[in-house]
Design a protein around this motif. Structure first.
Motif, PDB file in Angstrom:
ATOM      1  N   GLN A  16      20.559  12.133 -21.658  1.00 48.68           N
ATOM      2  CA  GLN A  16      22.220  12.373 -21.322  1.00 48.68           C
ATOM      3  C   GLN A  16      22.344  13.931 -20.122  1.00 48.68           C
ATOM      4  O   GLN A  16      23.364  13.720 -19.281  1.00 48.68           O
ATOM      5  N   LEU A  17      21.807  14.661 -20.649  1.00 48.34           N
ATOM      6  CA  LEU A  17      21.647  16.284 -20.538  1.00 48.34           C
ATOM      7  C   LEU A  17      21.144  16.001 -18.561  1.00 48.34           C
ATOM      8  O   LEU A  17      21.562  16.605 -17.898  1.00 48.34           O
ATOM      9  N   LEU A  18      20.180  14.935 -18.615  1.00 50.59           N
ATOM     10  CA  LEU A  18      19.490  15.101 -17.749  1.00 50.59           C
ATOM     11  C   LEU A  18      20.858  14.725 -16.243  1.00 50.59           C
ATOM     12  O   LEU A  18      19.930  14.064 -15.322  1.00 50.59           O
ATOM     13  N   TYR A  19      21.368  12.923 -17.104  1.00 48.58           N
ATOM     14  CA  TYR A  19      21.944  11.941 -15.499  1.00 48.58           C
ATOM     15  C   TYR A  19      23.184  13.104 -15.424  1.00 48.58           C
ATOM     16  O   TYR A  19      23.289  13.120 -14.357  1.00 48.58           O
ATOM     17  N   GLN A  20      23.666  13.277 -16.588  1.00 51.77           N
ATOM     18  CA  GLN A  20      25.140  14.498 -15.385  1.00 51.77           C
ATOM     19  C   GLN A  20      23.989  15.741 -14.744  1.00 51.77           C
ATOM     20  O   GLN A  20      24.920  15.977 -13.639  1.00 51.77           O
ATOM     21  N   SER A  21      23.411  16.186 -15.531  1.00 58.02           N
ATOM     22  CA  SER A  21      22.789  17.898 -13.961  1.00 58.02           C
ATOM     23  C   SER A  21      21.870  17.111 -12.668  1.00 58.02           C
ATOM     24  O   SER A  21      21.966  17.683 -12.480  1.00 58.02           O
ATOM     25  N   LEU A  73      20.416  25.842 -11.927  1.00 53.17           N
ATOM     26  CA  LEU A  73      19.216  26.588 -12.668  1.00 53.17           C
ATOM     27  C   LEU A  73      17.697  25.627 -12.742  1.00 53.17           C
ATOM     28  O   LEU A  73      16.470  26.019 -11.977  1.00 53.17           O
ATOM     29  N   ASN A  74      18.191  24.583 -13.357  1.00 56.62           N
ATOM     30  CA  ASN A  74      16.438  23.666 -13.801  1.00 56.62           C
ATOM     31  C   ASN A  74      16.285  23.969 -12.087  1.00 56.62           C
ATOM     32  O   ASN A  74      14.834  22.861 -12.409  1.00 56.62           O
ATOM     33  N   GLY A  75      17.090  22.488 -11.565  1.00 56.94           N
ATOM     34  CA  GLY A  75      16.605  22.595  -9.767  1.00 56.94           C
ATOM     35  C   GLY A  75      15.554  23.619 -10.049  1.00 56.94           C
ATOM     36  O   GLY A  75      14.624  23.502  -8.674  1.00 56.94           O
ATOM     37  N   ILE A  76      16.609  25.706  -9.747  1.00 62.10           N
ATOM     38  CA  ILE A  76      15.099  26.000  -9.058  1.00 62.10           C
ATOM     39  C   ILE A  76      13.886  26.250  -9.609  1.00 62.10           C
ATOM     40  O   ILE A  76      12.954  25.914  -8.845  1.00 62.10           O
ATOM     41  N   SER A  77      14.119  25.800 -10.743  1.00 58.59           N
ATOM     42  CA  SER A  77      13.322  26.161 -11.534  1.00 58.59           C
ATOM     43  C   SER A  77      11.327  24.757 -11.890  1.00 58.59           C
ATOM     44  O   SER A  77      10.329  25.376 -11.035  1.00 58.59           O
ATOM     45  N   ILE A  78      12.288  23.404 -11.606  1.00 62.25           N
ATOM     46  CA  ILE A  78      10.991  22.481 -10.902  1.00 62.25           C
ATOM     47  C   ILE A  78      10.426  22.713 -10.059  1.00 62.25           C
ATOM     48  O   ILE A  78       9.686  22.357  -9.608  1.00 62.25           O
ATOM     49  N   PRO A 112      21.612  15.177 -10.538  1.00 63.23           N
ATOM     50  CA  PRO A 112      22.676  15.493  -9.197  1.00 63.23           C
ATOM     51  C   PRO A 112      22.987  16.959  -8.511  1.00 63.23           C
ATOM     52  O   PRO A 112      22.328  16.965  -7.210  1.00 63.23           O
ATOM     53  N   TYR A 113      23.456  17.721  -9.127  1.00 63.48           N
ATOM     54  CA  TYR A 113      23.007  19.197  -9.292  1.00 63.48           C
ATOM     55  C   TYR A 113      21.795  20.003  -8.627  1.00 63.48           C
ATOM     56  O   TYR A 113      21.954  20.558  -7.760  1.00 63.48           O
ATOM     57  N   GLN A 114      20.549  19.090  -9.102  1.00 58.29           N
ATOM     58  CA  GLN A 114      19.360  20.115  -9.217  1.00 58.29           C
ATOM     59  C   GLN A 114      18.915  19.480  -7.502  1.00 58.29           C
ATOM     60  O   GLN A 114      18.777  20.197  -6.959  1.00 58.29           O
TER      61      GLN A 114
END
Length: 225
Positions: free
Chosen positions: A182-187, A79-84, A189-191
């Motif tokens: 921490q959240l950005l680091y985990q997510s 979702l965050n990848g799509i938004s960016i 790669p998927y973004q």
């Protein structure tokens, strides 16, 4: 101690503003002046660099890694990848001014969604500030001579997905007790993977150009770097 913490906060905010403005200027120059119109693919490269930078920071023990629920991480990352990606597409098809207006519109939209779906209340001072902000957004929108249908639609989708992403960010941080880093680091790669896969197809359909057939000059490569 308090003065040092305040100075650190001001410095961080200043660097955030400078880096954000610099990225917008570089991206717009790439798309409008140099003709590199592949905004979604470019965003996937941004996110890849972000992940690599965070990985270096992790090795330097600047923050601690914390594992999250894989479903929540993957869902948030996509979702965050799509938004960016949509925000960068908005920049590609709109003026810098309207792009900044789009980012400003995210604030009242997020508050509206939280009020409607989560019954959150906000103080009178925040409501007044929002009213002034919305007035400014309205004036900027109706006076922008470069406004176009495709750019407006991309901006609308960008605002909606970013609002949902921000609400989701707040929810995940509270539920799993993690920091934004921490959240950005985990997510991340998927973004990056989401946009790396979809980018060439989406950019091609919107621009009728192929990112793999594009002529990469030294000037463009330096600007991208």
């Amino acid at each position: 101690m308090e003065d040092g913490r305040m100075a650190g906060t001001v410095a961080a905010l200043g660097l955030s503003v400078i880096s954000s403005v610099s990225i917008v200027i570089c991206n717009k120059a790439l798309m409008s002046t140099l003709g590199f119109v592949f905004a979604t693919t470019l965003t996937s490269w941004h996110l890849l660099v972000t992940f690599c930078s965070l990985h270096v920071a992790l090795q330097m023990k600047l923050f601690k890694n914390k594992d999250l629920d894989p479903k929540a991480t993957i869902g948030f990352g996509i979702l965050n990848g799509i938004s960016i990606g949509l925000l960068n597409l908005s920049l590609g098809f709109n003026s810098v001014g309207f792009y900044q207006v789009t980012k400003l519109a995210i604030i009242p939209c997020t508050i509206c969604l939280e009020t409607i779906f989560f019954r959150k209340t906000f103080s009178r001072s925040i409501q007044m500030a929002l009213a002034i902000l919305l007035f400014g957004v309205g004036v900027a929108t109706v006076t922008d001579l470069q406004l176009n249908r495709l750019g407006s639609m991309l901006s609308l989708f960008a605002v909606v997905t970013t609002c949902i992403s921000q609400i989701m960010t707040n929810f995940i941080q509270k539920k799993f007790k993690v920091s934004s880093t921490q959240l950005l680091y985990q997510s991340c790669p998927y973004q990056a993977l989401t946009l790396f896969i979809s980018g060439p197809f989406l950019d091609g359909s919107l621009t009728n150009q192929n990112v793999f057939a594009f002529k990469y000059t030294s000037h463009i490569l330096v600007s991208i770097s």
